[in-house]
Motif scaffolding. Sequence first.
Motif, mmCIF file in Angstrom:
data_model
loop_
_atom_site.group_PDB
_atom_site.id
_atom_site.type_symbol
_atom_site.label_atom_id
_atom_site.label_comp_id
_atom_site.label_asym_id
_atom_site.label_seq_id
_atom_site.Cartn_x
_atom_site.Cartn_y
_atom_site.Cartn_z
ATOM 1 N N GLN A 94 0.813 -1.208 0.000
ATOM 2 C CA GLN A 94 0.000 0.000 0.000
ATOM 3 C C GLN A 94 0.853 1.267 0.000
ATOM 4 O O GLN A 94 0.537 2.245 -0.687
ATOM 5 N N ASN A 95 1.929 1.234 0.734
ATOM 6 C CA ASN A 95 2.743 2.444 0.858
ATOM 7 C C ASN A 95 3.608 2.707 -0.365
ATOM 8 O O ASN A 95 3.970 3.855 -0.621
ATOM 9 N N TYR A 96 3.951 1.662 -1.099
ATOM 10 C CA TYR A 96 4.791 1.819 -2.290
ATOM 11 C C TYR A 96 4.097 1.129 -3.463
ATOM 12 O O TYR A 96 4.529 0.085 -3.944
ATOM 13 N N ARG A 97 3.018 1.725 -3.907
ATOM 14 C CA ARG A 97 2.172 1.093 -4.933
ATOM 15 C C ARG A 97 2.905 0.908 -6.249
ATOM 16 O O ARG A 97 2.760 -0.109 -6.921
ATOM 17 N N ASP A 98 3.701 1.874 -6.643
ATOM 18 C CA ASP A 98 4.437 1.752 -7.903
ATOM 19 C C ASP A 98 5.422 0.586 -7.850
ATOM 20 O O ASP A 98 5.592 -0.148 -8.832
ATOM 21 N N LEU A 99 6.065 0.463 -6.709
ATOM 22 C CA LEU A 99 6.999 -0.648 -6.546
ATOM 23 C C LEU A 99 6.270 -1.984 -6.607
ATOM 24 O O LEU A 99 6.752 -2.935 -7.240
ATOM 25 N N PHE A 100 5.112 -2.078 -5.989
ATOM 26 C CA PHE A 100 4.338 -3.310 -6.006
ATOM 27 C C PHE A 100 3.862 -3.652 -7.420
ATOM 28 O O PHE A 100 3.883 -4.815 -7.839
ATOM 29 N N THR A 101 3.451 -2.616 -8.145
ATOM 30 C CA THR A 101 3.002 -2.840 -9.528
ATOM 31 C C THR A 101 4.134 -3.391 -10.389
ATOM 32 O O THR A 101 3.942 -4.324 -11.184
ATOM 33 N N GLU A 102 5.310 -2.818 -10.222
ATOM 34 C CA GLU A 102 6.450 -3.304 -10.998
ATOM 35 C C GLU A 102 6.853 -4.707 -10.550
ATOM 36 O O GLU A 102 7.303 -5.528 -11.352
ATOM 37 N N PHE A 103 6.676 -4.983 -9.265
ATOM 38 C CA PHE A 103 6.962 -6.330 -8.758
ATOM 39 C C PHE A 103 6.046 -7.359 -9.414
ATOM 40 O O PHE A 103 6.486 -8.453 -9.772
ATOM 41 N N LEU A 104 4.776 -7.047 -9.584
ATOM 42 C CA LEU A 104 3.836 -7.975 -10.224
ATOM 43 C C LEU A 104 4.253 -8.283 -11.661
ATOM 44 O O LEU A 104 4.026 -9.389 -12.162
#
Length: 1425
Positions: free
Chosen positions: A283-293
């Motif tokens: 939640q706090n680093y949404r861009d990072l999570f999106t790139e992780f997916l």
Amino acid sequence: MWPVYQAASALSQLEQPNLPNATKKLEAVKLEAAIEPLKRPIIHGLLQHRDKDVRLLVAICVSEVFRVLAPEQPFEDKYLRDIFKLILSMFAELADTTSPFFSRRAKIVETVSRCKCFVIMLDIDCNDLVMEMFNIFFSVVREHHQQSLISDILSIMTHILQEEASEQLLELILRNLLKEEKGLQAASSQLAISLIQTCSEKLEPFISGFLTSCILNRDAVASDLKDFYHEIIFKIFQCAPQMLLAVIPNMTRELLTDQVDVRIKAVNLIGNFFSLPEHHIAQNYRDLFTEFLKRFSDKSEEVRVSALQCAKICYMNNPSGPESHDILTALEGRLLDFQDRVRVQAVIVACDLARSNLKIFPPKLLSQATERLRDKKISVRKRALQKLLEVYCDYCNKCSEGHMGISDHLEQIPCKILMLCYDKDCKEFRSQNMELVLAEDLFPGLLSVEERTRHWIHLFSLFTPLHVKALNSILLQKRRLQNEMQTYLALRKKQKENSLEEMENRYRTLFMKMAASFADPSKAEECFHKLNHMKDNNVFNMLALLLDELKYTNAQASRAKFLDMIGDKHQNFEFLRTLSLKCSYNIFSSEHVNCILDHLSSSCGSKDSEASSVRLLQTVTSFFPILLRGSELQFQMLLEGSNTVNDKMIEMLAKAGPHMSVKLSEIYPFLERLCLEGTRVQSKFAVSAIAALIDTSKQFVFSKLCKELVDSLHTGGNIPTVLQSLGCLAQHSVSTFETQDGEITQFIYEKIFQMDFSNGQSSFDDYSGYTNSCELKICGLKTLVKSFLPHQGTHVRRQITKLLDILSIMMQKGDTCDGVISQYGFSESDKDRMRLAAAKSVLRLSQRWDLHISPEIFHFTVSIVKDNSSFVRRSFLDKTHKLLKEHAIPTRYACVYALATTDCLQGLQEDSLKYMAEFVKEYSKEARIRQTSAVQRGLVIDFPAYIVIFLIHLLAHDRGFPSEDCQDEETYAQFCSPLFFVLQALLNASNVNGDMDVVKEAVLYLLCIFRAIKKAEDAVEAEKTPKLHMLADIGFSFVTAINHSGISSSHPPGHILLPSSLYRVGHGNNNNEANSRSLIKSCLDEGGVKRVIHIFKSHISLSDSIGPKRGQRNQDRTQPDIIVDNMLNLPSHKVVDLSISGTSEAQKTAELDLGIGCRQKQAASSSARESVGLHGCSIIDHQNVSIKPSLAGLHGPSQKIKLNAASLKENVGVNSSIAAEKPKYSNTKYKDSCSLKEISNKGDALIGQRIRLLSPHDRCFYSGTVDSYNSQNNTHKITCDSGDVEVLCLDSESWDTISGGSLAEGVVLAEDSDTFDLPQCDEGKHSSFSGPMVTLDMFDEVAAQQPKTLAGAEKTKKRQKASTESSVSEVIDMNKNAFSQKVYDCLSQGGLLVLNASSLTESRQAKAAVSTLTLLIAEGLGGSV
């Protein structure tokens, strides 16, 4: 030392004065003056003292001086470095907590921490000592140190960092941060964490700068810690995440870098972040999570695997979080990854996530993970099996504990696992291993039998026929091993009664059979032999106990005891462990059966649950009927007590009856009621149940039942059921039925077949609502048919003629008798059903009475597939397919497929082509297996190609055969389509898995069949003979047109057997040939046959051209399209045509393998010129036509023939001189009595001579005339009777002259010929053998009747080496009409042939005679030896 000790004690007791500042300063001056005498010896000598105790006391004194005089500096700067070194040396001893001075050293730390004197090191530029102190603290700190000591150390280090932090200190802290968190390094790592947490604000710029540099430009960083910055980030994120607010967003760059190892580390780091759910990284680093997916679809396999591993961490820490859905979606995509390692990891992750929370895990995702059991990679399938079994076991435990209910999607796991039995690529998935899976791994070990049964019941509600078939294969294998094991144990007890050699042979056979139930049969067989040599009888007693123990719990206990007795150190422990598992009743047991019966007895189950329970019980009892033992009373109460009788329960009683302790007297009234008042299905099983429970001494029960059934028949009560009961009774007790046969058959013929029901009125009171006369007549017909098909091969003495006549009428008119019922206007639908029932009846009768089915009835039967009713056509086609697939009827009924290929309905066309392809594939495979037998070798009747003989006869008698004046080639092409489709199927390599050897044999057999038909006449209607010959010509041309590659075979057929019911020896063959040529000329112009074939090809090609376009999937295409692609497209390379005409091209090609129908010159001597010639098959004398006797329409009583071995022995010498070894024609010449070698050397001496040439390929003689001789190359020009011209070197050929232009007295080698000499069946002789036993002196009788044959054989004897063991085909060829006729007469009526073999061992030729008889029986004559 004592003064120092006193000084240390005194200083420790001093405290700084707590006075106002002015007074305090004054007191400090006084203290300093008092301490001054102590400072001088310390500075000028004690600091360098070598005694450890003195140094410790000095260090205490120094620390206390710092404390007392603080904040004033007690020593000059030039002495401070040595003083701090002394104190650091004391710190270095802190690791030794067992030292008596540990408390004093700890006190020094406390004192230094309180006075903060070490900050002075920064002022005097002793940074190296600061680094040394930090190193000492990190190295000596221990987890078991007192918290106060650790706090003092931390305080000292913190004050240093707060005053002056440096990159060197930061690097030292980070190094200790990365140390392992276990053992001695755990305390240092924790100290580093505490430092970072305490000094986060001071260290943040250093840490952030270092980590950012590593992310953005790692190569520019000098420290070797740059290789571990991901671990540093995670460690710091755990203890002080606020320090990384500027670092974590830069991780997105790492996920996008080209360096795979960096992406992997970044993915793993983010995965570690997910393990800390309280930080909410997604939640706090949404861009990072999106790139992780996006890394789930990374181009690197390693990155995708790492992403999957992180997905597991993320989901399990927050399964209900908003990011869980995204994680599962990404996981779902990896289940279909193109790399098997990624798919394996995806399955592992999916199964682990499912196990973590089965209730909320998406069923769809688990179902997709289950589909990996069908993965193309074996490694994926194996791992998926292992993980899914873990999931299912967890699910079963939760169901048992009441946390979950039965779930369909989770029960699909065993369903998919069972389908692995069809996996032929992996031996681990064969039924041998899948049995172990079901027995050991499917359910948790401690799961109760009740719970196991509950799951099995639900599974059967989900099972398809394929699942049941897979389970059946496992249970069948288990039952076979148990039966063989019981046989072995019983044999072992009797080993003293038999000879050692006999016992070893029997053991070897048993071990080979039992070893087939193991994954590695060869290893298992070896282990069985080792087991057999074990001396401990307790082992065998325990195995016997396992086989007899029907209860699951007892079997498990006995097996555990058995394995304990063996011990895991035993060399065969693993084998015995597996063997004991296979011997035990563990998949199903008597307890399982009892639970099923309990479930059926309770009224709480639904109808679906009840149905699946019955199916489960039926499956179990079909393989292990003994498991019903002990539950007889419950089973009987359930059977009789239910309001609606379950048909399958009655069927179970019929099958398991002999294994149950049920008295027939107790259940007979119930079964009798079913026979009289139940449904037809119930009555069938009721009669079978009575037969299963009846004692051999109580056969009167059948007599009583039969009488009651006949009485009920006359009273008109429930006629269809009574008829069914009578038919089934006839199958179980022929003698009982025959006592009432006259009354029963008369009733059916007169009261049912000839009674008028068209007005809806019945002369019977009630027959269970059957008001349709058609249905009742079909029931009567089925009863009569069953009465001629008894079980267990019991002989029927009644005549079948009348029934066959009835069937003939029914198939023609749809009525049961001629002219009686038709006047009442039988409906067309009823007539359709009657014709269908009659045709199916013929199919069933053909299982045993095929030789009594006349050609006319056979034609009527097969022609049903061309009925006007599409329902009749479809039903008959499917029924024929079912019976042929079960090998229940003769192969000639496959003609049905051929006729159905021209059906107007596309579905029937496609199915007929599919069925034909299956027929060719299966029967070709089995025929080749039988061909390996010496007895069967060379016989064509087992091969699918043999149906062409019957198909041609069918077509020749078809009313739609084009008239003689028909010139329309389109009509011929349409009419011959069934023949063409069959030939295509036989020659289509894709129908036999691309095995070209099978195709080669098919070509060989087909061409021999066509030649044989050309030499025969129609035995039914002689005027149809020209049509037979015409169709044979068309077939021959079609095969040669397709056979572009010059197919040949090294094993030509020795004999072509033509059934004498359809064909006979061609008397006046020349007239027949003339008639055939006249017919062809009147119907087709020259080349018309080829144009007919071309038209057929063009029709198929047209359908192909309007079919699938480029790029369309191949499986969408129809069967004819595929056939065209495989068979009709002309190859681009140079080929050899096998047509009779045209040899010039072939003669130019050396070393070609030619197809049948042409003779091939074998390798000549090295000096001879190589040449290849094509030779057409000339028509030879009709005496060489082979006719297979048939007894169609003959219904004589059973016969029993006894062959006297003495008579065999007396006459075997005559025939052994005839039988000859197959000659080798590589470089040898065929020599005859007139020694033609001298003539051939003269060259032109043979001009004008009539000769015959022996083709070494098909062992057939071809006759011709020598026209000329070329002395330059020693070749003769020969014009064959077929019109072909060949130029050959006779020195390298096998040939003979023809006396008077006739071959009448010549003997063709039986094994080398494509014909087979057997007599035509003389129907007038069949009634002459009426006695129960006839003795034949076969060779005397044959010798008297065959003088010419034997005379010719004497000539053959001179030319060939006699064989010591004649082949069967040779013996048959030498022994003709009399012997063969009588054998056929006996066997065709189901008779018994008894061989008196008392003297057979004295004569190998006599053994060959016995093999001859075996061969005749093997051809399907219906009798027994």
